[in-house]
Design an enzyme around this catalytic site. Structure first.
Site, mmCIF file in Angstrom:
data_model
loop_
_atom_site.group_PDB
_atom_site.id
_atom_site.type_symbol
_atom_site.label_atom_id
_atom_site.label_comp_id
_atom_site.label_asym_id
_atom_site.label_seq_id
_atom_site.Cartn_x
_atom_site.Cartn_y
_atom_site.Cartn_z
ATOM 1 N N GLU A 51 22.996 9.876 15.751
ATOM 2 C CA GLU A 51 22.597 8.899 16.967
ATOM 3 C C GLU A 51 21.875 7.715 16.303
ATOM 4 O O GLU A 51 20.924 7.659 15.698
ATOM 5 C CB GLU A 51 21.680 9.863 18.084
ATOM 6 C CG GLU A 51 21.516 8.530 19.102
ATOM 7 C CD GLU A 51 20.865 8.862 20.429
ATOM 8 O OE1 GLU A 51 20.207 10.268 20.301
ATOM 9 O OE2 GLU A 51 20.457 7.985 21.043
ATOM 10 N N ARG A 277 17.960 23.931 11.301
ATOM 11 C CA ARG A 277 17.798 22.690 10.513
ATOM 12 C C ARG A 277 16.833 22.847 9.564
ATOM 13 O O ARG A 277 16.073 23.984 9.350
ATOM 14 C CB ARG A 277 17.202 21.720 11.817
ATOM 15 C CG ARG A 277 15.838 22.186 12.569
ATOM 16 C CD ARG A 277 15.605 21.076 13.536
ATOM 17 N NE ARG A 277 16.363 20.374 14.231
ATOM 18 C CZ ARG A 277 16.807 18.928 14.472
ATOM 19 N NH1 ARG A 277 15.995 18.046 13.717
ATOM 20 N NH2 ARG A 277 17.623 18.637 15.179
ATOM 21 N N LYS A 287 12.594 12.200 14.783
ATOM 22 C CA LYS A 287 12.691 10.733 14.798
ATOM 23 C C LYS A 287 11.705 10.109 15.583
ATOM 24 O O LYS A 287 11.330 8.788 15.340
ATOM 25 C CB LYS A 287 14.338 10.402 15.338
ATOM 26 C CG LYS A 287 15.227 10.522 14.218
ATOM 27 C CD LYS A 287 16.521 9.897 14.629
ATOM 28 C CE LYS A 287 17.589 10.684 14.803
ATOM 29 N NZ LYS A 287 18.760 10.204 15.180
HETATM 30 P P1 ATP Z 1 16.278 13.810 17.219
HETATM 31 O O1 ATP Z 1 15.272 14.067 16.336
HETATM 32 O O2 ATP Z 1 16.297 12.469 17.947
HETATM 33 O O3 ATP Z 1 16.760 15.118 18.079
HETATM 34 P P2 ATP Z 1 18.374 14.341 15.272
HETATM 35 O O4 ATP Z 1 17.570 14.491 14.318
HETATM 36 O O5 ATP Z 1 19.042 15.561 16.016
HETATM 37 O O6 ATP Z 1 17.733 13.656 16.806
HETATM 38 P P3 ATP Z 1 20.744 12.957 15.266
HETATM 39 O O7 ATP Z 1 21.149 11.619 14.877
HETATM 40 O O8 ATP Z 1 21.372 13.534 16.403
HETATM 41 O O9 ATP Z 1 19.407 13.109 15.139
HETATM 42 O O10 ATP Z 1 21.492 14.085 14.085
HETATM 43 C C1 ATP Z 1 22.743 13.864 13.599
HETATM 44 C C2 ATP Z 1 23.055 15.282 12.788
HETATM 45 O O11 ATP Z 1 22.327 15.436 11.682
HETATM 46 C C3 ATP Z 1 23.191 16.378 13.913
HETATM 47 O O12 ATP Z 1 24.283 17.105 13.729
HETATM 48 C C4 ATP Z 1 21.795 17.136 13.618
HETATM 49 O O13 ATP Z 1 22.192 18.569 14.012
HETATM 50 C C5 ATP Z 1 21.806 16.876 12.195
HETATM 51 N N1 ATP Z 1 20.278 17.213 11.852
HETATM 52 C C6 ATP Z 1 19.204 16.201 12.165
HETATM 53 N N2 ATP Z 1 18.102 16.798 11.723
HETATM 54 C C7 ATP Z 1 18.378 17.783 11.134
HETATM 55 C C8 ATP Z 1 17.558 18.652 10.131
HETATM 56 N N3 ATP Z 1 16.058 18.585 10.101
HETATM 57 N N4 ATP Z 1 18.222 19.748 9.469
HETATM 58 C C9 ATP Z 1 19.679 19.799 9.348
HETATM 59 N N5 ATP Z 1 20.537 18.811 10.249
HETATM 60 C C10 ATP Z 1 19.768 18.007 11.024
#
Ligand code: ATP
Ligand code: MG
Length: 578
Positions: A51, A277, A287
């Site tokens: 996003e 994650r 974020k």
């Molecule tokens: P927010 O912190 O706003 O919930 P997010 O970290 O999920 O957002 P996105 O931009 O939706 O951010 O993430 C894009 C992709 O990266 C998604 O598929 C998410 O699952 C993955 N992602 C985000 N954070 C992690 C993490 N810490 N480890 C592994 N994958 C991640």
């Protein structure tokens, strides 16, 4: 020398890394089995769906390496898709930074760049299709009422009084929502699933809402926007994604994902698979928090070298290869865990040890005059660029009568295990001569401001023909040839493993007040003159550093500490203090 000197070998390593088959984790096993069974005609299409509401961080790197990695390993493709369904929080600045960071990490999406907003027309038609089938309705409860009707984990939800609106009424209201006739929150479109489902995500989830905000791509064309789950599932299906890899918090959303696919005439049937994650100790990764650190100026921006963002790590001196190696070592599992940030630091040390040229730079200079060295004489001494890599060659380092050494490398009253310079003590100057300290000159306050030493001309190159030994080798820079440097010593941004983890503490209470120390008087050897931004070096005995990409200029060198070397002296001193 700059970064490019080490690049070809780094590229080779990267190529090897990408082609070597990593140990098959559970996702790779599923994909292998699907290919074996010729599911999706044996094709593999994945996607990385950020996003655009912030910069990418090291957690995203795990997802990028996984999604692009399995695509590469299976002759497939990976789409870069911006999940831009919330116009209020999203911005092109983020879109641009995300593209830059994914490329920097070493991955390419070619022409497979998508935005959920590209699919808004189709997604809207699918919503109408659900309404026509009697599987979606316009609900006019207020947001608070919707929450209240939803029930809890232990109590079932209750049907909305609007649940039985006729298809005609729903079509009419939904159309008027689209035309902008209603205020935000007046109505939403909900999927009609099951208010008594044990899974809250299945209790008639909202799939469209009114949002009167300009979108960074579609402008004012829409005033209703699809909710994440609806848009994401349909985007996957529209793009014929085969394996939709996401993090564990979406596990409970999978039934909804599958319901959407089962109830609409979608062009393909992707499969959602969840993995854990990445969490790192001493690090915050949400974020929302990263945005707060930037907005409230706890750090100097998204690319502050203390941030766990990819742009911060890059500016700190991390290499893409070290991050990919780290991600591959962390692996992919189904259970949440926290990884030690020392593992990330280890990966960059290991990479830079092979690729970064070693140079000498004095961070806190102390002037040294070699009394018996001829005035105006300059000798060029041969120095090894990287003992780990013979092909990195050698360079010339000038030696002259006045030098700088590290203030810490001299003690007037040396403690027992201190083997470096002290009055009457002989040490080796790296690549140079043996020198003996004959006098320490002090200022009025008693602080040592200059040393006088003598050198032994027959020890050139670092050994004595009579076989006598010295216990220490220190680095130095010729004063007349030195390049001034500002040196930024970065440390971890947080003092505790789990920032804000203790009862009653905010994560900001655990910020490390000494996460940045700026030294303005550094003296670097002349080979660093005009070093290109992002060039990486090992400063001998100090650690790995890179040239700051924002503030360094040809006439004003700024070096960022990426990570230190292990310092046995610091450990001994600490033990003795304790
Ligand atoms: P927010 O912190 O706003 O919930 P997010 O970290 O999920 O957002 P996105 O931009 O939706 O951010 O993430 C894009 C992709 O990266 C998604 O598929 C998410 O699952 C993955 N992602 C985000 N954070 C992690 C993490 N810490 N480890 C592994 N994958 C991640
Ligand atoms: Mg997300």
């Amino acid at each position: 020398m700059d970064d490019r000197s080490g690049k070809s070998s780094a590229d080779e390593t990267a190529a090897k890394e990408r082609t070597a088959s990593p140990p098959a984790d559970f996702i790779r096993q599923i994909i292998a089995a699907d290919r074996q069974a010729n599911k999706h005609g044996g094709r593999v299409i994945t996607r990385f769906p950020p996003e655009p509401n912030g910069y990418l961080h090291i957690g995203h790197a795990k997802s990028i390496c996984l999604n692009f990695g399995v695509a590469l390993e299976n002759d497939g493709v990976c789409h870069l898709r911006f999940d831009d369904t919330n116009p209020a929080k999203e911005d092109v600045e983020y879109v641009d930074s995300i593209m830059r960071d994914v490329r920097w990490l070493g991955f390419e999406w070619g022409d497979k760049l998508f935005y959920a907003s590209d699919h808004f027309e189709k997604i809207h038609r699918f919503a109408i299709d659900l309404v026509r089938q009697g599987k979606a309705y316009v609900c006019s409860l207020s947001p608070d009422e919707i929450r209240e009707y939803r029930g809890t984990l232990t109590e079932p939800g209750r049907d909305s009084p609007y649940r039985d609106r006729s298809v005609e009424e729903n079509l009419d209201l939904f159309e008027r929502m689209r035309k902008g006739e209603f205020e935000e929150g007046a109505h939403v479109l909900r999927a009609k699933i099951d208010m008594s489902s044990p899974n809250i995500n299945m209790r008639d989830p909202t799939i469209y809402r009114i949002k009167k905000a300009a979108h960074h791509r579609t402008g004012d064309r829409w005033c209703i926007y699809p909710m994440y789950d609806f848009a994401h599932t349909l985007s996957d299906a529209i793009e014929s994604i085969t394996h939709s890899l996401c993090t564990l918090e979406f596990e409970d959303h999978r039934p909804l994902y599958d319901w959407i696919l089962a109830n609409l005439p979608v062009p393909s049937q992707p499969r959602q698979i969840e993995f854990a994650r990445l969490n790192l100790n001493y690090t915050v990764m949400s974020k929302r928090r990263l945005l707060e650190l930037v907005q409230k100026k706890y750090v100097q921006g998204w690319d502050d070298p203390r941030m766990p963002t990819l742009s911060g790590l890059r500016r700190r001196g991390y290499t893409p290869a070290s991050i990919r190696t780290f991600c591959s070592r962390v692996g992919v599992a189904k259970r949440d865990s926290t990884v030690d940030v020392a593992m990330l630091e280890h990966a960059v040390r290991e990479d830079l040890n092979r690729t970064a040229p070693r140079v000498m730079c004095v961070l806190r200079p102390l002037r040294v005059v070699i009394d018996n060295y001829p005035e105006n004489q300059v000798e060029q001494l041969e120095a090894v660029n990287n003992p780990e890599n013979a092909s990195a060659g050698t360079r010339q380092v000038p030696f002259s009568r006045v030098l700088y050494i590290e203030r810490d490398d001299f003690r007037e009253d040396p403690p027992k295990k201190f083997f470096r310079l002290a009055p009457g003590r002989e040490v080796r100057l790296r690549y140079g001569y043996y020198v003996t300290c004959v006098e320490a000159v002090k200022d009025g306050g008693g602080e040592v401001v200059e040393l006088h030493c003598t050198y032994d001309p027959v020890t050139r190159g670092g050994s004595a023909p009579d076989g006598r030994k010295v216990k220490s080798t220190i680095h130095w820079v010729s004063a007349a040839h030195a390049v001034d440097a500002e040196v930024r010593l970065y440390d971890r941004l947080f003092l505790t493993e789990n920032p804000g983890g203790k009862e009653g503490r905010d994560y900001k209470d655990d910020l490390n007040p000494a996460s940045l120390e700026v030294l303005t008087g550094g003296k670097a050897e002349p080979s660093l003159a005009g070093a290109a931004p992002e060039s990486r070096y090992q400063l001998e005995r100090q650690g790995y550093f890179c040239v700051d990409s924002r503030d360094s200029r040809p006439d004003r060198l700024v070096l960022n500490r990426t990570v230190g070397l292990r310092d046995t002296w610091a450990r001994i001193e600490k033990k003795e203090e304790a």
